[in-house]
Design an enzyme around this catalytic site. Structure first.
Site, mmCIF file in Angstrom:
data_model
loop_
_atom_site.group_PDB
_atom_site.id
_atom_site.type_symbol
_atom_site.label_atom_id
_atom_site.label_comp_id
_atom_site.label_asym_id
_atom_site.label_seq_id
_atom_site.Cartn_x
_atom_site.Cartn_y
_atom_site.Cartn_z
ATOM 1 N N TYR A 41 6.934 -9.758 6.718
ATOM 2 C CA TYR A 41 6.846 -8.358 7.170
ATOM 3 C C TYR A 41 7.534 -8.261 8.613
ATOM 4 C CZ TYR A 41 3.857 -7.431 2.747
ATOM 5 O OH TYR A 41 3.265 -7.347 1.907
ATOM 6 N N ASP B 136 1.118 -1.157 -0.286
ATOM 7 C CA ASP B 136 -0.026 -0.385 -0.026
ATOM 8 C C ASP B 136 0.823 1.216 0.126
ATOM 9 O OD1 ASP B 136 -2.295 -1.514 0.336
ATOM 10 O OD2 ASP B 136 -2.069 -1.292 1.951
#
Length: 246
Positions: free
Chosen positions: A108, A51
């Site tokens: 992540y 994003d």
């Protein structure tokens, strides 16, 4: 011939990985610079779609080009690319390789800091309340997340994926209490849209006592959203690594 390229980027100035009509994306910049360097139109396919504002320590994409890459390819590309994108490597792969579908594991990191630091701006989430978070509750929540596979409550609305099943391989917190820095680490075969930021936000809510940990168990049982869902800001999120079978 098909090539796999490895890149790193700071996502602050981009609308995300994927091309968008309302902003500059990482994909757009790479396709433009590759087309200039290789003197033909190049389209790329990324390993995932980060994003706006999300960073990548190690990300991959593939592209097709019917010649050997120039000897100065890496040097020239990094000269053409802006300061916040770095091309690390480009190697020849099988013609059926797919940067997204062949990925076996994605990892992540989410970074937070509780002490104001201008040098961490847009690189970590400044969260002064971090000192009040119960670390044992964070670790308890991590264990509950690890035990589950259906992540409907931790997916952004309007997601069009067919299944919400994700196999978590690893999930843990690292605490640097001296510097008031926390890191959340998570690895899985796949992630849903907005999933990591919603998991971090929920964990912090539990750690601050704004929700009881039992609500997390109930949310997984019913696959219903939490009473106080929170998606933490993008600036603290980093794509750490992508693993392939080869």
């Amino acid at each position: 011939m098909r090539y796999r390229a490895q890149i790193s980027y700071v996502g602050t100035n981009f609308c995300g990985w994927q091309n968008q009509p309302n902003g500059v994306s990482v994909q757009e910049i790479l396709e433009n610079r590759l087309s200039i360097k290789l003197q033909q139109e190049i389209q790329i396919t990324g390993c995932c779609r980060t994003d706006a504002g999300v960073h990548a320590l190690k990300s991959y994409f593939h592209f097709d080009y019917e010649h050997e890459l120039p000897i100065d390819f890496l040097y020239s590309m990094n000269h053409l690319l802006p300061f916040d994108i770095a091309l690390r490597d480009a190697v020849l792969v099988n013609s059926d390789f797919h940067a997204r579908f062949d990925a076996m594991e994605r990892s992540y990191i989410y970074k937070l800091h509780g002490r104001k630091d201008p040098f961490k701006q847009n690189r970590s989430f400044y969260f002064p309340q971090i000192r009040d978070v119960d670390k044992k509750v964070l670790e308890e929540a991590a264990l509950i997340f690890k035990e589950n596979r259906e992540f409907e409550p931790f997916c952004k609305t309007m997601s069009d994926v067919k299944t919400k099943v994700c196999e978590l391989n690893d999930i843990y917190w690292h605490f640097d209490l001296v510097n008031d820095e926390y890191e959340f680490h998570i690895s899985a075969n796949r992630f849903l849209r907005g999933m990591v930021r919603l998991i971090v936000g929920a964990s912090l809510q539990f750690g601050l006592g704004k929700m009881h940990i039992q609500e997390l168990r109930e949310s997984f049982r019913t696959q219903c959203p939490l009473s106080k869902p929170w998606s933490v800001p993008a600036e603290g999120l980093y794509l750490k690594e992508i693993k392939y079978s080869e």
